[in-house]
Design a protein around this motif. Sequence first.
Motif: not given
Length: 116
Positions: A33-48
């Motif tokens: 949903s909006a404001g759920s922290g998608k960008s952080n989740t995507i960035a963290w997943a990519a780094h992992q």
Amino acid sequence: MIVLTYQQLDAVHKLLTDAKTKGGGQNGLTQNSAGSGKSNTIAWAAHQIINLHDDEDGPLFDTAIIVTDRLVFGGFAQTAGVVKNIDGTPRDQKQAIEGGARIIIPTIQKFRTEHL
């Protein structure tokens, strides 16, 4: 320091498990949903994901590509020598892949696959 919420960490763990089990080239959907922290989740997943290894300790993925509609995908995604933003032509994307960039972030307007 970035701290993920339980939901973000859970999503990353599920993405990593799926990537390790099924490998690349699979389709999937993660809904937020909006404001759920998608960008952080995507960035963290990519780094992992770029650090996943198989049973023989070989890397499962050479590169993670995050296609975004934003001109800047947040400073938190930036790690010196790991992330390559593509703000030029699709040829720049090809050069980044050939140059060994680990995470590539083109905008949807610049992302093309015909040269890959």
